[in-house]
Scaffold this motif. Structure first.
Motif, PDB file in Angstrom:
ATOM      1  N   GLU A 141      19.161  46.284  65.337  1.00 43.93           N
ATOM      2  CA  GLU A 141      19.682  45.260  64.449  1.00 43.93           C
ATOM      3  C   GLU A 141      20.871  45.825  63.698  1.00 43.93           C
ATOM      4  OE1 GLU A 141      16.486  44.185  61.891  1.00 43.93           O
ATOM      5  OE2 GLU A 141      16.439  46.094  60.830  1.00 43.93           O
ATOM      6  N   THR A 142      21.649  44.947  63.100  1.00 46.50           N
ATOM      7  CA  THR A 142      22.857  45.357  62.387  1.00 46.50           C
ATOM      8  C   THR A 142      22.649  45.165  60.894  1.00 46.50           C
ATOM      9  OG1 THR A 142      24.251  44.731  64.258  1.00 46.50           O
ATOM     10  CG2 THR A 142      25.334  44.976  62.125  1.00 46.50           C
ATOM     11  N   VAL A 143      22.998  46.205  60.122  1.00 50.88           N
ATOM     12  CA  VAL A 143      22.880  46.131  58.667  1.00 50.88           C
ATOM     13  C   VAL A 143      24.191  46.573  58.035  1.00 50.88           C
ATOM     14  CG1 VAL A 143      20.398  46.576  58.699  1.00 50.88           C
ATOM     15  CG2 VAL A 143      21.976  48.484  58.436  1.00 50.88           C
ATOM     16  N   GLY A 144      24.427  46.110  56.819  1.00 52.55           N
ATOM     17  CA  GLY A 144      25.579  46.558  56.070  1.00 52.55           C
ATOM     18  C   GLY A 144      25.377  47.963  55.525  1.00 52.55           C
ATOM     19  N   ALA A 186      25.398  49.049  52.584  1.00 57.90           N
ATOM     20  CA  ALA A 186      24.552  49.109  51.388  1.00 57.90           C
ATOM     21  C   ALA A 186      23.067  49.134  51.730  1.00 57.90           C
ATOM     22  CB  ALA A 186      24.856  47.919  50.472  1.00 57.90           C
ATOM     23  N   ASP A 187      22.706  48.708  52.951  1.00 55.54           N
ATOM     24  CA  ASP A 187      21.303  48.664  53.357  1.00 55.54           C
ATOM     25  C   ASP A 187      20.979  49.710  54.417  1.00 55.54           C
ATOM     26  OD1 ASP A 187      20.686  46.389  51.718  1.00 55.54           O
ATOM     27  OD2 ASP A 187      21.739  45.144  53.184  1.00 55.54           O
ATOM     28  N   ALA A 188      21.888  50.652  54.639  1.00 56.73           N
ATOM     29  CA  ALA A 188      21.726  51.589  55.755  1.00 56.73           C
ATOM     30  C   ALA A 188      20.921  52.832  55.402  1.00 56.73           C
ATOM     31  CB  ALA A 188      23.102  52.010  56.275  1.00 56.73           C
ATOM     32  N   LEU A 189      20.781  53.156  54.125  1.00 58.77           N
ATOM     33  CA  LEU A 189      20.081  54.381  53.736  1.00 58.77           C
ATOM     34  C   LEU A 189      18.652  54.390  54.278  1.00 58.77           C
ATOM     35  CD1 LEU A 189      20.144  57.016  52.056  1.00 58.77           C
ATOM     36  CD2 LEU A 189      19.197  55.699  50.161  1.00 58.77           C
ATOM     37  N   GLY A 190      18.284  55.498  54.919  1.00 58.01           N
ATOM     38  CA  GLY A 190      16.939  55.649  55.430  1.00 58.01           C
ATOM     39  C   GLY A 190      16.717  55.046  56.797  1.00 58.01           C
ATOM     40  N   ARG A 191      17.698  54.348  57.339  1.00 56.60           N
ATOM     41  CA  ARG A 191      17.566  53.773  58.672  1.00 56.60           C
ATOM     42  C   ARG A 191      17.980  54.800  59.722  1.00 56.60           C
ATOM     43  NH1 ARG A 191      17.005  48.208  58.233  1.00 56.60           N
ATOM     44  NH2 ARG A 191      16.146  48.441  60.332  1.00 56.60           N
ATOM     45  N   THR A 192      17.680  54.490  60.975  1.00 54.10           N
ATOM     46  CA  THR A 192      18.010  55.385  62.082  1.00 54.10           C
ATOM     47  C   THR A 192      19.123  54.766  62.912  1.00 54.10           C
ATOM     48  OG1 THR A 192      15.765  56.276  62.169  1.00 54.10           O
ATOM     49  CG2 THR A 192      17.122  56.539  64.133  1.00 54.10           C
ATOM     50  N   LEU A 193      20.171  55.511  63.128  1.00 52.45           N
ATOM     51  CA  LEU A 193      21.326  55.023  63.872  1.00 52.45           C
ATOM     52  C   LEU A 193      20.924  54.738  65.315  1.00 52.45           C
ATOM     53  CD1 LEU A 193      24.314  54.538  63.133  1.00 52.45           C
ATOM     54  CD2 LEU A 193      24.804  56.813  64.039  1.00 52.45           C
ATOM     55  N   ALA A 194      21.263  53.545  65.801  1.00 51.55           N
ATOM     56  CA  ALA A 194      20.830  53.127  67.135  1.00 51.55           C
ATOM     57  C   ALA A 194      21.854  53.421  68.214  1.00 51.55           C
ATOM     58  CB  ALA A 194      20.518  51.631  67.131  1.00 51.55           C
ATOM     59  N   ALA A 202      23.456  58.769  68.211  1.00 48.75           N
ATOM     60  CA  ALA A 202      22.298  57.888  68.071  1.00 48.75           C
ATOM     61  C   ALA A 202      21.069  58.719  67.720  1.00 48.75           C
ATOM     62  CB  ALA A 202      22.074  57.112  69.359  1.00 48.75           C
ATOM     63  N   GLY A 203      20.204  58.146  66.905  1.00 54.43           N
ATOM     64  CA  GLY A 203      18.980  58.822  66.507  1.00 54.43           C
ATOM     65  C   GLY A 203      19.065  59.534  65.184  1.00 54.43           C
ATOM     66  N   LEU A 204      20.246  59.618  64.595  1.00 55.94           N
ATOM     67  CA  LEU A 204      20.379  60.284  63.304  1.00 55.94           C
ATOM     68  C   LEU A 204      19.749  59.446  62.186  1.00 55.94           C
ATOM     69  CD1 LEU A 204      24.003  61.752  63.120  1.00 55.94           C
ATOM     70  CD2 LEU A 204      21.867  63.029  63.229  1.00 55.94           C
ATOM     71  N   LEU A 205      19.042  60.114  61.302  1.00 58.10           N
ATOM     72  CA  LEU A 205      18.558  59.473  60.088  1.00 58.10           C
ATOM     73  C   LEU A 205      19.733  59.325  59.133  1.00 58.10           C
ATOM     74  CD1 LEU A 205      16.195  58.517  58.245  1.00 58.10           C
ATOM     75  CD2 LEU A 205      16.043  60.882  57.452  1.00 58.10           C
ATOM     76  N   LEU A 206      19.930  58.126  58.630  1.00 56.69           N
ATOM     77  CA  LEU A 206      21.081  57.868  57.765  1.00 56.69           C
ATOM     78  C   LEU A 206      20.754  58.264  56.330  1.00 56.69           C
ATOM     79  CD1 LEU A 206      22.249  54.531  59.372  1.00 56.69           C
ATOM     80  CD2 LEU A 206      23.511  56.691  59.345  1.00 56.69           C
ATOM     81  N   THR A 207      21.105  59.500  55.998  1.00 60.76           N
ATOM     82  CA  THR A 207      21.006  60.012  54.637  1.00 60.76           C
ATOM     83  C   THR A 207      22.214  59.529  53.836  1.00 60.76           C
ATOM     84  OG1 THR A 207      22.204  62.005  55.283  1.00 60.76           O
ATOM     85  CG2 THR A 207      19.796  62.069  55.454  1.00 60.76           C
ATOM     86  N   ALA A 208      22.215  59.791  52.537  1.00 66.20           N
ATOM     87  CA  ALA A 208      23.339  59.365  51.701  1.00 66.20           C
ATOM     88  C   ALA A 208      24.670  59.951  52.192  1.00 66.20           C
ATOM     89  CB  ALA A 208      23.080  59.735  50.244  1.00 66.20           C
ATOM     90  N   PRO A 209      24.780  61.262  52.517  1.00 69.26           N
ATOM     91  CA  PRO A 209      26.053  61.773  53.031  1.00 69.26           C
ATOM     92  C   PRO A 209      26.472  61.111  54.345  1.00 69.26           C
ATOM     93  CG  PRO A 209      24.681  63.587  52.278  1.00 69.26           C
ATOM     94  CD  PRO A 209      23.815  62.364  52.279  1.00 69.26           C
ATOM     95  N   ARG A 210      25.500  60.757  55.193  1.00 67.26           N
ATOM     96  CA  ARG A 210      25.848  60.123  56.463  1.00 67.26           C
ATOM     97  C   ARG A 210      26.289  58.684  56.272  1.00 67.26           C
ATOM     98  NH1 ARG A 210      20.790  62.991  59.623  1.00 67.26           N
ATOM     99  NH2 ARG A 210      21.885  64.966  60.065  1.00 67.26           N
ATOM    100  N   ARG A 226      18.045  51.112  64.336  1.00 68.91           N
ATOM    101  CA  ARG A 226      16.781  50.722  64.947  1.00 68.91           C
ATOM    102  C   ARG A 226      15.985  49.837  64.000  1.00 68.91           C
ATOM    103  NH1 ARG A 226      15.027  56.739  67.120  1.00 68.91           N
ATOM    104  NH2 ARG A 226      16.677  56.937  68.703  1.00 68.91           N
ATOM    105  N   ARG A 227      15.406  48.797  64.564  1.00 69.63           N
ATOM    106  CA  ARG A 227      14.546  47.944  63.752  1.00 69.63           C
ATOM    107  C   ARG A 227      13.374  48.769  63.221  1.00 69.63           C
ATOM    108  NH1 ARG A 227       9.841  45.332  64.250  1.00 69.63           N
ATOM    109  NH2 ARG A 227       9.593  45.946  66.434  1.00 69.63           N
ATOM    110  N   ARG A 228      12.990  48.504  62.004  1.00 73.72           N
ATOM    111  CA  ARG A 228      11.858  49.214  61.419  1.00 73.72           C
ATOM    112  C   ARG A 228      10.576  48.877  62.184  1.00 73.72           C
ATOM    113  NH1 ARG A 228      13.201  51.006  56.182  1.00 73.72           N
ATOM    114  NH2 ARG A 228      14.928  49.897  55.166  1.00 73.72           N
ATOM    115  N   HIS A 229       9.742  49.900  62.402  1.00 73.50           N
ATOM    116  CA  HIS A 229       8.414  49.622  62.945  1.00 73.50           C
ATOM    117  C   HIS A 229       7.609  48.825  61.919  1.00 73.50           C
ATOM    118  CE1 HIS A 229       8.469  51.808  66.692  1.00 73.50           C
ATOM    119  NE2 HIS A 229       8.881  52.905  66.109  1.00 73.50           N
ATOM    120  N   ARG A 230       6.881  47.837  62.400  1.00 77.01           N
ATOM    121  CA  ARG A 230       5.983  47.057  61.531  1.00 77.01           C
ATOM    122  C   ARG A 230       4.574  47.588  61.751  1.00 77.01           C
ATOM    123  NH1 ARG A 230       3.500  41.556  61.230  1.00 77.01           N
ATOM    124  NH2 ARG A 230       3.747  40.879  59.076  1.00 77.01           N
ATOM    125  N   VAL A 231       4.000  48.216  60.734  1.00 82.98           N
ATOM    126  CA  VAL A 231       2.730  48.912  60.872  1.00 82.98           C
ATOM    127  C   VAL A 231       1.688  48.263  59.968  1.00 82.98           C
ATOM    128  CG1 VAL A 231       1.534  51.121  60.690  1.00 82.98           C
ATOM    129  CG2 VAL A 231       3.921  51.055  61.422  1.00 82.98           C
TER     130      VAL A 231
END
Length: 397
Positions: free
Chosen positions: A31-34, A36-44, A159-167, A182-187
């Motif tokens: 999925e695509t995010v801006g 401002a919402d990318a922190l903690g996501r994984t680059l696809a 691809a696969g990098l965790l998006l930290t604040a510096p990234r 990557r879409r968040r896993h729903r657990v």
């Protein structure tokens, strides 16, 4: 008469457990995010540079821009004199050309004017009317070349990098407004047990507060998952069945309790008799009774009810499978001995002090405080005790 052998693996290794759980999880959608919402996501997908950085050859500090050859003779006792013909600052570069014996004032991040190749810092300058005196030679080393960080078209992030604040900051510098992640896993998360009580309620003898549910929910959120809280179910096949059925739409169901050898471990029985079991029991302590299976296409990981066991299994098996990233580990020197188990990998709680790690002490699977106070899980392979002074692998908590 001997009991029939189960048709699923038992006593798998930690590595096998990780791999088997990862294989059951659905491939993550994109999925695509801006930003401002990318922190903690994984680059696809790989991320390339849409621009060069710096976008022009620029100064790394405040001072003057000049020709290096004009300043070679400069000393504190015999400064070199240059004529100031303008200034260059970020957003407003000098548009002329600097000639021999001339310079411009320049500020950090400002483009180098044509004709210049070196910087002399402001601390080494003295103003004299329209001129400036240099007490040392100017240096090309204080010039940042165009594209010195990255150039247009470079693949900068994989691809696969965790998006930290510096990234996230780097992605913005590359010119991207939105990122494919990557879409968040729903657990779905369910705790079980007749003895389990909601925190804050009156507690009778033999009862415990539901620390597993809240600890595991926090760990799932640390992994970037969306958590569907199913609450708590008593030790009842019907109640467990109903709770599992309410997990529709989840990518994974995580349960705690009901998977060991007891008469009332109904989660184990439900999966064995009516679901599917991929493995039961892992050669590890704490956490050995963990069970992996499925229910009508939904992967289910059953964690032990003891709080330390539950959280340790999550940390070393579930987290890597959900995130696609290995556990954080490093090698330290053992300050105390760590005992081995003959047929299991031990994950003893340890306290790090500089480059060493010592035994926390009380290692019981019900001592939840040990995980709160410890810094690491010390990995002791099957049958290989660790002596004081040995190198040992630890998993950071």
């Amino acid at each position: 008469m001997t009991a029939p052998r189960p048709d699923f693996p038992m006593h798998v290794s930690v590595e096998q457990a990780r791999e088997m759980l990862a294989a059951l999880l659905p491939a993550p959608a994109t999925e695509t995010v801006g930003l401002a919402d990318a922190l903690g996501r994984t680059l696809a997908a790989p991320l390339g540079a849409l621009v060069s950085h710096p976008s022009a050859t620029e100064s790394a500090l405040d001072g003057i821009a000049c020709r290096e050859a004009d300043t070679w003779a400069a000393t504190a006792a015999a400064p070199v004199r240059l004529r100031v013909v303008g200034e260059s600052r970020a957003g407003a570069p000098f548009t002329g050309t600097v000639g021999t014996g001339e310079c411009t004032r320049i500020y950090t991040g400002a483009p180098m004017p044509p004709g210049t190749d070196a910087i002399c810092p402001v601390e080494e300058l003295a103003d004299d009317g329209d001129d400036v005196l240099l007490r040392r030679p100017a240096s090309p080393g204080d010039v940042r070349p165009e594209g010195g960080d990255f150039r247009t078209g470079d693949e900068v992030m994989s691809a696969g990098l965790l998006l930290t604040a510096p990234r996230v900051a780097l992605a913005a510098a590359l010119g991207h407004r939105e990122l494919a992640v990557r879409r968040r896993h729903r657990v779905a998360l369910l705790s079980t047990g007749d003895e389990v009580v909601e925190p804050g309620e009156p507690l009778s003898a033999g009862q415990v507060y539901d620390s597993n549910r809240y600890g595991l929910a926090a760990m799932l959120r640390e992994c970037g998952c969306d958590v569907l809280m199913l609450g708590h179910a008593p030790d009842s096949p019907d109640a467990l069945h109903a709770a599992i059925e309410s997990a529709g739409g989840a990518d994974l169901l995580v349960t705690s309790g009901g998977v060991s050898m007891g008469r009332y471990d109904f989660m184990r029985d439900l999966l064995i008799e009516h679901g599917r079991v991929a493995f039961w029991k892992v050669r590890m302590r704490p956490g050995g009774p963990a069970l992996l299976g499925g229910w009508q296409g939904l992967p289910v990981i059953g964690l032990p009810g003891n709080p330390v066991s539950s959280l340790v299994v999550f940390h070393v098996i579930v987290r890597p499978a959900l995130t696609g990233r290995p556990v954080q580990s490093l090698t330290l020197r053992a300050a105390t001995p760590f005992r081995a188990l003959p047929d299991k990998t031990a994950f003893w709680r340890g306290v790090i002090d500089g480059g060493t790690v010592r035994d926390y002490g009380r290692q019981g699977s019900g001592i939840l405080r040990s995980l709160s106070d410890a810094d690491a899980l010390v990995i002791v392979p099957e049958g290989r005790a660790v002596a004081a002074g040995d190198d040992v692998q630890v998993v950071l908590l």
